[in-house]
Design a protein around this motif. Structure first.
Motif, PDB file in Angstrom:
ATOM      1  N   LYS A  85      34.300  43.421  32.643  1.00  0.00           N
ATOM      2  CA  LYS A  85      35.221  42.876  33.638  1.00  0.00           C
ATOM      3  C   LYS A  85      34.438  42.359  34.838  1.00  0.00           C
ATOM      4  N   TYR A 144      32.401  38.253  29.933  1.00  0.00           N
ATOM      5  CA  TYR A 144      32.938  38.497  31.274  1.00  0.00           C
ATOM      6  C   TYR A 144      33.867  37.376  31.730  1.00  0.00           C
ATOM      7  N   ASP A 146      35.203  34.870  29.950  1.00  0.00           N
ATOM      8  CA  ASP A 146      36.324  34.631  29.031  1.00  0.00           C
ATOM      9  C   ASP A 146      37.462  35.609  29.305  1.00  0.00           C
ATOM     10  N   ARG A 147      37.146  36.866  29.504  1.00  0.00           N
ATOM     11  CA  ARG A 147      38.182  37.862  29.816  1.00  0.00           C
ATOM     12  C   ARG A 147      38.860  37.534  31.151  1.00  0.00           C
ATOM     13  N   LYS A 151      42.929  36.068  31.811  1.00  0.00           N
ATOM     14  CA  LYS A 151      43.852  36.791  32.692  1.00  0.00           C
ATOM     15  C   LYS A 151      44.338  35.928  33.863  1.00  0.00           C
ATOM     16  N   TYR A 175      38.271  34.315  21.246  1.00  0.00           N
ATOM     17  CA  TYR A 175      38.500  34.769  22.622  1.00  0.00           C
ATOM     18  C   TYR A 175      37.834  33.870  23.665  1.00  0.00           C
TER      19      TYR A 175
END
Length: 189
Positions: A85, A144, A146-147, A151, A175
């Motif tokens: 994250k 990192y 991509d997440r 969101k 992803y």
């Protein structure tokens, strides 16, 4: 060669090419890329800049960060957290950073970027290793960004890259999140 092996090979190749950029061209191209980003309407209308501190000859965003601070935009840099994250923390100058995870310079302040309100007022510049004209991004393998982008879909995301980082096609997984723009010293996709 499977997709993971291809990604690792491409990362090694592009990072090696970036390291070979002569210092004078590195600074010139970085400044040209920053100027292009500064001229974007989405950047001009934003009040928050999420940027990064360059490492391993990534595009140096110093000129962009200085412009944002002079324009009274709030500037935030990423801190790598557990579970891949990203946490963006306030940056007001070089005194605000220290080496963190992966020896990346990270903010030492605790003020977090406010991403709960209108995301379109926030402008993000992403690092990466390789990109294609379809705006797909090959990062460093941690997932990192991509997440984070999965969101925060309302952000305008620009990848800053040198032209030598643009490929015909980069391998993408389910992803991987494409950028809205990829800007090089020569072009914008």
């Amino acid at each position: 060669m499977n997709s993971d092996e291809l990604k690792k090979s491409l990362r090694r190749e592009i990072i090696a090419k970036r390291k070979e950029i002569p210092d004078d061209l590195y600074k010139l191209w970085s400044n040209e890329i920053c100027e292009k980003i500064i001229s974007l309407k989405a950047y001009q209308e934003s009040n928050q800049l999420l940027a990064y501190y360059a490492m391993r000859k990534e595009v140096d965003l110093s000129k962009l960060i200085e412009h944002a601070l002079a324009s009274e935009k709030k500037v935030y840099l990423p801190k790598c957290m557990p579970e891949s994250k990203l946490l963006f923390l306030r940056y007001t100058g070089p005194q605000d950073v220290a080496a963190g995870k992966f020896q990346i310079m990270e903010p030492v302040t605790q003020e977090k970027a406010n991403l709960s309100t209108r995301e379109e007022s926030t402008f993000l510049v992403e690092p990466g290793v390789a990109f294609d004209k379809g705006k797909n991004r090959l990062g460093y393998g941690g997932g990192y960004y991509d997440r984070f982008m999965a969101k925060h879909t309302g952000l305008t995301s620009v990848a800053a890259a040198f032209d030598l980082q643009i490929m015909e096609e980069v391998p993408v997984g389910q992803y991987d999140v494409p950028c809205k723009y990829v800007i090089t010293e020569k072009d914008m996709y």
